[in-house]
Design a protein around this motif. Structure first.
Motif, PDB file in Angstrom:
ATOM      1  N   THR A 143      -2.716  -2.877   1.117  1.00 46.14           N
ATOM      2  CA  THR A 143      -3.147  -1.487   1.290  1.00 46.14           C
ATOM      3  C   THR A 143      -2.261  -0.597   0.422  1.00 46.14           C
ATOM      4  O   THR A 143      -1.453   0.184   0.915  1.00 46.14           O
ATOM      5  CB  THR A 143      -3.107  -1.070   2.769  1.00 46.14           C
ATOM      6  OG1 THR A 143      -1.806  -1.354   3.288  1.00 46.14           O
ATOM      7  CG2 THR A 143      -4.160  -1.806   3.577  1.00 46.14           C
TER       8      THR A 143
ATOM      9  N   GLY B 130      -7.446   3.772  -0.614  1.00 45.71           N
ATOM     10  CA  GLY B 130      -8.484   4.697  -0.143  1.00 45.71           C
ATOM     11  C   GLY B 130      -9.707   4.701  -1.040  1.00 45.71           C
ATOM     12  O   GLY B 130     -10.837   4.874  -0.571  1.00 45.71           O
TER      13      GLY B 130
ATOM     14  N   TRP C  66      -6.126   9.090   1.375  1.00 45.12           N
ATOM     15  CA  TRP C  66      -5.173   7.969   1.359  1.00 45.12           C
ATOM     16  C   TRP C  66      -4.053   8.233   0.360  1.00 45.12           C
ATOM     17  O   TRP C  66      -2.878   7.988   0.643  1.00 45.12           O
ATOM     18  CB  TRP C  66      -5.888   6.673   1.023  1.00 45.12           C
ATOM     19  CG  TRP C  66      -5.052   5.446   1.251  1.00 45.12           C
ATOM     20  CD1 TRP C  66      -4.063   4.961   0.441  1.00 45.12           C
ATOM     21  CD2 TRP C  66      -5.104   4.578   2.368  1.00 45.12           C
ATOM     22  NE1 TRP C  66      -3.511   3.830   0.978  1.00 45.12           N
ATOM     23  CE2 TRP C  66      -4.133   3.576   2.166  1.00 45.12           C
ATOM     24  CE3 TRP C  66      -5.892   4.540   3.522  1.00 45.12           C
ATOM     25  CZ2 TRP C  66      -3.928   2.549   3.076  1.00 45.12           C
ATOM     26  CZ3 TRP C  66      -5.680   3.518   4.414  1.00 45.12           C
ATOM     27  CH2 TRP C  66      -4.700   2.536   4.187  1.00 45.12           C
TER      28      TRP C  66
END
Length: 195
Positions: free
Chosen positions: A97, A102, A153
């Protein structure tokens, strides 16, 4: 003498047909995910931002346009799930991640909207110019949708303010996303051939 098919053979035939449809859909979703992985490797790093120019958004537009909303979104969801568990499916064969994750989540939105654009394209009864204009508009909307999760994000991951986040994650990509959307509009007719 004419014989009627038994309800047992009809039910068996339907179950066989459903199983084949499921296998076909699963294969198409896997193929869509593979396309996202491979095309997403085409990137150009920019020295002033952690977000590269990526063909991943174009791949998400194409996967949605060709496979449709459901299968396209599932392909992107599978890509995101694989990346989240660390599989090397992101640009540069990385995973996790990361700061740009995002945008990967946004591929789900892109594919879903592009798939819808393909459905609208196939059902559009207006002139060719109106069909193309509608297709381009929907592909632009699909392309822009990546910025909702992408920018949120990026802001959280970097701790930057909104002005800096927009400078790092949106402004450098506007022209390219417009071009990708226009080119990807050419893929919309393919959806009607792949049901």
């Amino acid at each position: 003498m004419v014989t009627k098919p038994s309800s047992t053979s009809t039910a068996g035939s339907l179950a066989h047909s459903s199983a084949l449809t499921y296998v076909r859909d699963a294969g198409l979703v896997l193929a869509g995910t593979l396309a996202l992985v491979l095309i997403g490797q085409i990137t150009i790093p920019l020295p002033f931002t952690p977000v590269p120019i990526s063909m991943g958004t174009f791949a998400a537009l194409g996967v949605g346009a060709v496979l449709g909303s459901r299968r396209g979104a599932l392909s992107a969801l599978l890509l995101g799930a694989l990346a989240a568990v660390g599989a090397p499916v992101l640009a540069g064969w990385s995973g996790g991640t990361v700061v740009t994750f995002g945008y990967v989540v946004g591929y789900i939105l892109i594919a879903a909207i592009a798939g819808r654009a393909a459905t609208v394209w196939s059902r559009h009864s207006g002139s060719t110019a109106a069909r193309v204009a509608t297709g381009v508009a929907l592909m632009l909307l699909a392309s822009a949708s990546v910025y909702i999760p992408g920018l949120i994000w990026l802001k959280v991951a970097t701790g930057a303010g909104w002005g800096t986040t927009l400078y790092l994650g949106l402004v450098p990509f506007i022209v390219g996303d417009i071009l990708k959307s226009v080119v990807a509009t050419g893929l919309l007719p393919a959806r009607s051939r792949l049901r």
